[in-house]
Design a protein around this motif. Structure first.
Motif, PDB file in Angstrom:
ATOM      1  N   CYS A 262      58.765  32.652  54.256  1.00 51.34           N
ATOM      2  CA  CYS A 262      57.430  32.165  54.625  1.00 51.34           C
ATOM      3  C   CYS A 262      56.712  31.671  53.374  1.00 51.34           C
ATOM      4  O   CYS A 262      56.279  32.476  52.537  1.00 51.34           O
ATOM      5  N   TYR A 263      56.630  30.358  53.242  1.00 50.13           N
ATOM      6  CA  TYR A 263      56.002  29.750  52.066  1.00 50.13           C
ATOM      7  C   TYR A 263      55.133  28.584  52.520  1.00 50.13           C
ATOM      8  O   TYR A 263      55.568  27.741  53.307  1.00 50.13           O
ATOM      9  N   VAL A 264      53.882  28.555  52.064  1.00 50.27           N
ATOM     10  CA  VAL A 264      52.990  27.424  52.331  1.00 50.27           C
ATOM     11  C   VAL A 264      52.413  26.957  51.007  1.00 50.27           C
ATOM     12  O   VAL A 264      52.201  27.745  50.085  1.00 50.27           O
ATOM     13  N   ALA A 265      52.177  25.670  50.906  1.00 46.32           N
ATOM     14  CA  ALA A 265      51.631  25.106  49.673  1.00 46.32           C
ATOM     15  C   ALA A 265      50.933  23.790  50.002  1.00 46.32           C
ATOM     16  O   ALA A 265      51.583  22.756  50.121  1.00 46.32           O
ATOM     17  N   LEU A 266      49.626  23.847  50.157  1.00 43.08           N
ATOM     18  CA  LEU A 266      48.867  22.641  50.453  1.00 43.08           C
ATOM     19  C   LEU A 266      48.526  21.911  49.152  1.00 43.08           C
ATOM     20  O   LEU A 266      48.075  22.539  48.190  1.00 43.08           O
ATOM     21  N   PRO A 267      48.726  20.603  49.112  1.00 45.06           N
ATOM     22  CA  PRO A 267      48.407  19.834  47.906  1.00 45.06           C
ATOM     23  C   PRO A 267      46.900  19.714  47.722  1.00 45.06           C
ATOM     24  O   PRO A 267      46.134  20.064  48.629  1.00 45.06           O
ATOM     25  N   PRO A 268      46.427  19.237  46.567  1.00 48.78           N
ATOM     26  CA  PRO A 268      44.980  19.078  46.367  1.00 48.78           C
ATOM     27  C   PRO A 268      44.385  18.211  47.473  1.00 48.78           C
ATOM     28  O   PRO A 268      44.945  17.182  47.851  1.00 48.78           O
ATOM     29  N   ALA A 269      43.250  18.646  48.016  1.00 46.73           N
ATOM     30  CA  ALA A 269      42.613  17.904  49.100  1.00 46.73           C
ATOM     31  C   ALA A 269      41.852  16.696  48.583  1.00 46.73           C
ATOM     32  O   ALA A 269      41.802  15.655  49.220  1.00 46.73           O
ATOM     33  N   VAL A 270      41.235  16.855  47.428  1.00 45.83           N
ATOM     34  CA  VAL A 270      40.444  15.775  46.846  1.00 45.83           C
ATOM     35  C   VAL A 270      40.764  15.695  45.369  1.00 45.83           C
ATOM     36  O   VAL A 270      41.315  16.614  44.778  1.00 45.83           O
ATOM     37  N   GLU A 271      40.388  14.566  44.760  1.00 52.71           N
ATOM     38  CA  GLU A 271      40.674  14.391  43.347  1.00 52.71           C
ATOM     39  C   GLU A 271      39.875  15.367  42.493  1.00 52.71           C
ATOM     40  O   GLU A 271      40.382  15.930  41.535  1.00 52.71           O
ATOM     41  N   LYS A 272      38.611  15.584  42.879  1.00 56.36           N
ATOM     42  CA  LYS A 272      37.756  16.490  42.117  1.00 56.36           C
ATOM     43  C   LYS A 272      37.485  17.740  42.945  1.00 56.36           C
ATOM     44  O   LYS A 272      36.727  17.700  43.905  1.00 56.36           O
ATOM     45  N   PRO A 273      38.097  18.861  42.608  1.00 57.35           N
ATOM     46  CA  PRO A 273      37.931  20.080  43.415  1.00 57.35           C
ATOM     47  C   PRO A 273      36.542  20.691  43.244  1.00 57.35           C
ATOM     48  O   PRO A 273      35.897  20.521  42.210  1.00 57.35           O
ATOM     49  N   GLU A 274      36.110  21.391  44.271  1.00 59.96           N
ATOM     50  CA  GLU A 274      34.873  22.153  44.173  1.00 59.96           C
ATOM     51  C   GLU A 274      35.126  23.377  43.292  1.00 59.96           C
ATOM     52  O   GLU A 274      36.159  24.028  43.412  1.00 59.96           O
ATOM     53  N   PRO A 275      34.177  23.700  42.395  1.00 64.78           N
ATOM     54  CA  PRO A 275      34.373  24.873  41.534  1.00 64.78           C
ATOM     55  C   PRO A 275      34.465  26.165  42.337  1.00 64.78           C
ATOM     56  O   PRO A 275      33.783  26.329  43.348  1.00 64.78           O
ATOM     57  N   GLU A 276      35.325  27.061  41.886  1.00 67.46           N
ATOM     58  CA  GLU A 276      35.417  28.398  42.470  1.00 67.46           C
ATOM     59  C   GLU A 276      34.481  29.305  41.691  1.00 67.46           C
ATOM     60  O   GLU A 276      34.605  29.449  40.478  1.00 67.46           O
ATOM     61  N   ARG A 277      33.535  29.899  42.383  1.00 67.37           N
ATOM     62  CA  ARG A 277      32.512  30.701  41.704  1.00 67.37           C
ATOM     63  C   ARG A 277      33.002  32.103  41.371  1.00 67.37           C
ATOM     64  O   ARG A 277      33.675  32.746  42.167  1.00 67.37           O
ATOM     65  N   ARG A 278      32.624  32.547  40.171  1.00 72.79           N
ATOM     66  CA  ARG A 278      32.831  33.936  39.765  1.00 72.79           C
ATOM     67  C   ARG A 278      31.472  34.482  39.343  1.00 72.79           C
ATOM     68  O   ARG A 278      30.756  33.841  38.567  1.00 72.79           O
ATOM     69  N   TYR A 279      31.129  35.664  39.836  1.00 77.11           N
ATOM     70  CA  TYR A 279      29.813  36.227  39.591  1.00 77.11           C
ATOM     71  C   TYR A 279      29.893  37.341  38.544  1.00 77.11           C
ATOM     72  O   TYR A 279      30.822  38.157  38.554  1.00 77.11           O
ATOM     73  N   VAL A 280      28.905  37.367  37.662  1.00 75.26           N
ATOM     74  CA  VAL A 280      28.847  38.403  36.637  1.00 75.26           C
ATOM     75  C   VAL A 280      27.446  39.002  36.617  1.00 75.26           C
ATOM     76  O   VAL A 280      26.475  38.367  37.031  1.00 75.26           O
ATOM     77  N   ASP A 281      27.350  40.219  36.129  1.00 73.72           N
ATOM     78  CA  ASP A 281      26.054  40.851  35.860  1.00 73.72           C
ATOM     79  C   ASP A 281      25.721  40.658  34.390  1.00 73.72           C
ATOM     80  O   ASP A 281      26.608  40.701  33.527  1.00 73.72           O
ATOM     81  N   LEU A 282      24.450  40.461  34.098  1.00 69.33           N
ATOM     82  CA  LEU A 282      24.035  40.398  32.702  1.00 69.33           C
ATOM     83  C   LEU A 282      24.313  41.746  32.038  1.00 69.33           C
ATOM     84  O   LEU A 282      24.286  42.793  32.690  1.00 69.33           O
ATOM     85  N   SER A 283      24.579  41.722  30.738  1.00 72.02           N
ATOM     86  CA  SER A 283      24.745  42.973  30.010  1.00 72.02           C
ATOM     87  C   SER A 283      23.416  43.726  30.061  1.00 72.02           C
ATOM     88  O   SER A 283      22.357  43.127  30.315  1.00 72.02           O
TER      89      SER A 283
END
Length: 505
Positions: A262-283
């Motif tokens: 079972c293997y799936v692999a979708l190619p890039p949908a658009v030339e410019k991908p939407e950023p994947e957000r990562r959240y941090v707390d301030l020190s």
């Protein structure tokens, strides 16, 4: 993602026929697991949650970088109508340390629900302290402390808890090597269906495809790793490599992946991908200063006082403080209209000063060792600090044309693998796509279109890889749309003045 200052909200998902087909494949397969090698921007998070939900998993475990929890949680809520419970031993966003510990206890006690655990915490649960004894079974004492020595051992605790319906490991390239303890921890984890996902699922070593296949489909590969290499990969002699064999490529590119159960692999949908957000707390230091400035417009920093006289200046300083700790710098200037000497206050970011965002940048880079990265910020001063802290080079409006050209040359030549810049990188900078497909946004430039143009430096013709863009967002700051009371009041006054002028006309 989250609406400004309102916590988690319901996501709206557009129908993607390729994605739907991939989900059906993973939901209906009789295999004990799957590998999702889809490129960035194709919704691996949505696919994982949909698959777990549609397979009827009552007990689901998601293992991923802690700062992606804010992306997973609203997806679970929207798709499955369930609360994703963060497991750990410390606070994360609105999840208290006590709540995180209670969630971990429930996950390991066999409770039903959706559980999320960070990769390091997942492995930490397998560590235990063992007292040291000699061959005579006498305690071995540390002469410095006078106490019995202890060593760290592994008992793979996750293999002893009640099985999960579905267990998903995000960014699985991090455990693609069998030398990684997390590889063994996930191997022994009991789950009816295991999902392993990453655009770079075998990391930088093609032979790791063998290891990932064994994690997803135990017993399917009836061959040794050496036999796998001989059958599926091209090699050459290397005196220093394992078994003197250096892997140079695949015998038939893509064949092994497509032959997995079972293997799936979708190619890039658009030339410019939407950023994947990562959240941090301030020190803690950043948070204390941020709240003080936001409420009082004045704060003491290392014995000096930073006084902010206008709400719009406050907005600018808070935006900078979300990047990292700074200190005030005092000077003077000549007023061009009056000719008088005026005092000025600016800020500077010292090399090595605290920055939750740079800590997260380093964490992302550890996921992709040896790769090139471009990093975007709105602040020229922070770009220079970040370049020093990360061992890279700056590319801002402060550098001369020749300096920028030299820094670009060094980046393309591999003399540095990190280029930190402002919107000066957004236009007229070609060739980066030849060596780089990773970008990190730590703060967006004021010109909204500059971010898209900056992504276009690597997501453009000639790019041979799926482009990955991460955006680091500081919780409870201007990053999430939060405005201070001072700024809100100033905006309200401006709106009232505009309405009054309109009525007078």
């Amino acid at each position: 993602g989250p609406a400004p200052d309102q916590g988690l909200c319901v996501k709206v998902f557009e129908r993607d026929e390729e994605q739907e087909a991939a989900i059906r494949t993973m939901v209906t397969t009789s295999a004990p697991g799957c590998v999702n090698g889809s490129q960035t921007g194709r919704g691996k998070t949505v696919m994982a949650v949909r698959v777990a939900h549609e397979r009827g998993s009552k007990r689901t475990l998601i293992i991923a970088p802690p700062n992606t929890y804010d992306n997973w949680a609203p997806t679970v809520e929207a798709v499955a109508g369930q609360k994703l419970r963060f497991c750990g031993n410390s606070k994360l966003g609105d999840v208290t340390a006590a709540e995180a510990k209670a969630n971990m206890a429930d996950a390991q006690a066999g409770e039903d629900g959706w559980f999320f655990v960070g990769r390091e915490m997942f492995l930490a649960q397998c560590r235990k302290k063992v007292l040291c004894f000699n061959r005579k079974k006498e305690p071995i004492v540390d002469p410095r402390t006078g106490e019995q020595k202890v060593r760290t051992d592994f008992d793979y605790k996750w293999g002893k808890v009640k099985p999960f319906g579905v267990a998903a490991y995000d960014e699985v390239q991090m455990i693609s090597s069998t030398t990684a303890k997390s590889n063994q921890a996930f191997k022994y984890l009991q789950a009816d269906f295991k999902m392993l996902q990453s655009a770079d699922w075998f990391g930088s070593d093609l032979s790791n495809m063998y290891n990932i296949a064994n994690l997803a489909f135990p017993g399917w590969l009836d061959m040794t790793k050496l036999e796998f290499i001989e059958n599926y990969l091209t090699t050459e002699y290397d005196h220093f490599a394992w078994k003197n064999i250096k892997v140079t490529g695949e015998e038939w590119p893509g064949f092994f992946a497509s032959s997995m159960p079972c293997y799936v692999a979708l190619p890039p949908a658009v030339e410019k991908p939407e950023p994947e957000r990562r959240y941090v707390d301030l020190s803690p230091a950043q948070r204390k200063l941020y709240d003080k400035l936001e409420n009082d417009m004045v704060a003491e920093i290392e014995g000096d006082y930073l006084v902010i006289d206008l709400p719009m200046h406050l907005s600018m300083r808070l935006h900078e403080l979300a990047l990292g700790m700074f200190k005030p710098v005092y000077g003077t200037r000549i007023n061009k209209e009056t000719g008088e000497v005026e005092s000025t206050t600016t800020i500077e970011f010292e090399e090595g000063a605290e920055s939750s965002k740079l800590d997260e940048v380093k964490s992302i880079m550890r996921d992709y060792p040896g790769e090139h990265f471009i990093i975007l910020t709105h602040s020229q001063k922070f770009a220079e600090k970040a370049a020093k802290d990360l061992g890279g080079l700056p590319y801002t409006g402060k550098q001369s044309i020749s300096e920028k050209a030299e820094n670009k040359r060094a980046f393309l030549a591999g003399e540095t693998k990190i280029l930190v810049g402002t919107d000066a990188m957004a236009e007229g900078l070609d060739g980066l796509q030849d060596v780089c497909h990773h970008g990190i946004i730590v703060s967006r430039p004021l010109r909204s279109y500059a971010t898209s143009q900056w992504i276009g430096r690597i997501a453009r013709r000639g790019q041979k890889h799926g482009v990955q863009i991460h955006e680091i967002v500081a919780r409870n700051t201007r990053d999430t749309g939060r405005l201070s009371a001072m700024i809100e009041k100033a905006l309200a006054n401006n709106r009232a003045k505009a309405i009054q002028k309109k009525e007078e006309k």
